[in-house]
Design an enzyme around this catalytic site. Structure first.
Site, PDB file in Angstrom:
ATOM      1  N   HIS A  81      -4.830  -5.758  72.493  1.00  0.00           N
ATOM      2  CA  HIS A  81      -5.623  -5.189  71.392  1.00  0.00           C
ATOM      3  C   HIS A  81      -7.078  -5.640  71.469  1.00  0.00           C
ATOM      4  O   HIS A  81      -8.010  -4.833  71.390  1.00  0.00           O
ATOM      5  CB  HIS A  81      -5.005  -5.630  70.054  1.00  0.00           C
ATOM      6  CG  HIS A  81      -5.748  -5.118  68.857  1.00  0.00           C
ATOM      7  ND1 HIS A  81      -6.778  -5.814  68.268  1.00  0.00           N
ATOM      8  CD2 HIS A  81      -5.646  -3.962  68.170  1.00  0.00           C
ATOM      9  CE1 HIS A  81      -7.251  -5.113  67.250  1.00  0.00           C
ATOM     10  NE2 HIS A  81      -6.579  -3.984  67.164  1.00  0.00           N
ATOM     11  N   ARG A 183      -5.401   6.925  71.210  1.00  0.00           N
ATOM     12  CA  ARG A 183      -4.179   6.212  70.799  1.00  0.00           C
ATOM     13  C   ARG A 183      -4.021   6.294  69.276  1.00  0.00           C
ATOM     14  O   ARG A 183      -4.834   5.737  68.554  1.00  0.00           O
ATOM     15  CB  ARG A 183      -4.258   4.744  71.213  1.00  0.00           C
ATOM     16  CG  ARG A 183      -4.224   4.494  72.701  1.00  0.00           C
ATOM     17  CD  ARG A 183      -4.390   2.999  72.953  1.00  0.00           C
ATOM     18  NE  ARG A 183      -4.081   2.604  74.309  1.00  0.00           N
ATOM     19  CZ  ARG A 183      -5.002   2.419  75.260  1.00  0.00           C
ATOM     20  NH1 ARG A 183      -6.269   2.623  74.992  1.00  0.00           N
ATOM     21  NH2 ARG A 183      -4.634   2.024  76.465  1.00  0.00           N
TER      22      ARG A 183
HETATM   23  C1  PEP Z   1      -0.920   2.708  79.730  1.00  0.00           C
HETATM   24  O1  PEP Z   1       0.205   2.227  79.573  1.00  0.00           O
HETATM   25  O2  PEP Z   1      -1.563   2.674  80.796  1.00  0.00           O
HETATM   26  C2  PEP Z   1      -1.574   3.374  78.596  1.00  0.00           C
HETATM   27  C3  PEP Z   1      -2.705   4.017  78.765  1.00  0.00           C
HETATM   28  O3  PEP Z   1      -0.992   3.258  77.369  1.00  0.00           O
HETATM   29  P1  PEP Z   1      -1.064   1.935  76.476  1.00  0.00           P
HETATM   30  O4  PEP Z   1      -2.044   1.012  77.101  1.00  0.00           O
HETATM   31  O5  PEP Z   1      -1.443   2.372  75.131  1.00  0.00           O
HETATM   32  O6  PEP Z   1       0.375   1.469  76.559  1.00  0.00           O
END
Ligand code: PEP
Ligand code: MG
Length: 457
Positions: A81, A183
């Site tokens: 995060h 996201r």
């Molecule tokens: C990933 O997994 O590369 C992605 C873009 O999704 P997140 O980082 O939100 O899991």
């Protein structure tokens, strides 16, 4: 607060002495007083120009992160995060420092370098007020002018990732070809309530409106460029921190657990509310908003998600939709997934690497093993791109490695349709893509000249 009020300077330490180090996760240099944040309630103590030092940031710390000059965390890797949000805010950050909250003292002035990943004792003449520290750090900075120096137009699209709608304009100003990944979880988590709690307190319609209005900010900033927004993919340990989080299951491995499409398919009524938010935007005329599903394992997952879209009335002829490819199983099932009628896939390398190399992406202890360039990962991505190209399905990369110049070059050579990178990386990725494309053309031209009899006129 002025710097003089509570800043402490350790006179015994030479300027430049390294205090802690970690992973430089958001570039920029900042100097300011440390504010140790142990509990979210303490985030109110963060003033403009302070440096947040905490175990790990949480979604409801975002307003404080925006005010800060820099961020240093004990935990987390490049896809945590703190790393994702600080990059979008343009605030220099270092994650995975191990013991920053123990080593650094509240009020101590430090200089952090978000590129090198180091925290050092500042120069004696470094900015002595919080305001100057902010200016030094230049958190938001001027939006890069996409036309400055003649930004190249590339056949491979260069898009940008957005997690915080407030960063949408900054992202759009890069001139990126669209949003490769918005996201939804950061939008939902910033309400400080779990989705279930939000619905219980405010009702379903308010939930749909809340999400769609946030997506709309991004859709507006980019219109008519496409915005791919992803349905919820929040691990239970993050949801547990929110109001209503006491009802979340306790999992030993949240990253391997109840998240993404697997949760959505078990709780269809919840994901249908998210999908209604997309439908609302489509009805309002936002034809640039596209739906993307996270973490499917196989064609059945994708088919069931598609059926839910149909149930809420999303017109799949009019609006592109797609799936993240993030698990080894989905890589193997790519042909069957394509047959479900998707328009695009997004390579989620943060999860692909985590699952193929068995490296917890949030565990600083193994962060040095998180290798996006591992031959197995490169091979897997090339296979997915090849399968998609055979069926005219668009491909993109949305993981953190999509911001890396070497990855951009590799993927262009493999025929990817687009890359989606961090805001600060768009310009460089665009340049690398342009060069890689020209090199491919030059190589092809040279090869065809090889067949021609040499002759000097
Ligand atoms: C990933 O997994 O590369 C992605 C873009 O999704 P997140 O980082 O939100 O899991
Ligand atoms: Mg992922």
């Amino acid at each position: 607060m002025t710097a003089n009020e509570t800043e402490a300077v350790d006179e015994t330490q030479e300027p430049g002495t390294e205090l802690v180090s970690g992973y430089g996760s958001s570039p920029g240099v900042a100097t300011g007083p440390v504010r140790i944040v142990e509990d979210i309630d303490e985030a109110d103590r963060i003033d403009e120009g302070d440096v947040i030092v905490t175990e790990m940031t949480a979604p409801d710390m975002v307003p404080a992160m925006k005010r800060s000059a820099g961020i240093v965390t004990d935990e987390g890797g490049m896809t945590s995060h703190a790393a994702i949000v600080s990059r979008e805010l343009g605030v220099p950050a270092i994650v995975g420092c191990g013991e920053a909250t123990a080593v650094l003292a509240d009020g101590q002035r430090i200089t952090l370098d978000g590129q090198k990943g180091t925290v050092v004792v500042p120069d004696a003449d470094a900015a002595s007020t919080a305001e100057e520290a902010v200016a030094d750090a230049d958190p938001a900075g001027e939006s890069p002018d996409p036309t400055a120096g003649g930004a190249p137009t590339t056949a491979t699209e260069v898009k940008v990732n957005v997690s915080i709608p407030d960063a949408a304009q900054r992202a759009a100003d890069t001139g990126a070809d669209g949003v490769g990944l918005l996201r939804l979880e950061h939008i939902l988590l910033s309400t400080s309530k779990t989705p279930e709690k939000y619905v219980a307190d405010h009702g379903e319609d308010a939930f749909v409106e809340e999400i769609s209005e946030e997506i709309r900010k991004v859709a507006d900033a980019f219109y008519p460029r496409p915005v791919r927004a992803r349905t919820l993919d929040a691990p239970t340990d993050e949801l547990a921190e929110l109001e209503g989080g006491e009802d979340e299951p306790h999992e030993h491995n949240p990253m391997l657990g109840y998240r993404g499409i697997r949760r959505s398919l078990k709780e269809p009524e919840m994901v249908k509310l998210e999908l209604r938010a997309f439908k609302r935007l489509h009805d309002m005329g936002y034809d640039n908003v596209e739906v993307m599903f996270p973490l499917p394992n196989d064609a059945e997952d994708v088919r069931r998600a598609r059926e839910l879209m149909d149930e809420v009335g999303i017109d799949r002829e009019e609006h592109d939709w797609g799936a993240m490819i993030e698990t080894p199983a989905s890589i193997r099932a790519i042909d069957e997934i394509i047959e479900e009628g998707i328009d695009f896939v997004a390579l989620g390398t943060n999860d692909i690497v985590q699952f193929m190399l068995a490296v917890d992406r949030n565990n600083a202890m193994v962060a040095d093993r998180f290798d996006d360039f591992h031959p197995t990962i490169l091979e897997a991505m090339a296979e997915v791109i090849e399968a998609c190209n055979e069926h005219d399905v668009d491909t993109t990369i949305t993981g953190q490695s999509g911001s890396h110049p070497d990855m951009a070059k590799f993927l262009v050579e493999k025929g990817i349709s687009s890359l989606s990178s961090n805001i600060d990386a768009v310009d460089e990725v665009r340049r690398v893509v342009a060069r890689a494309e020209r090199k491919l053309l030059l190589d092809a031209a040279r090869e065809s000249l090889d067949d021609v009899e040499p002759r000097i006129d």
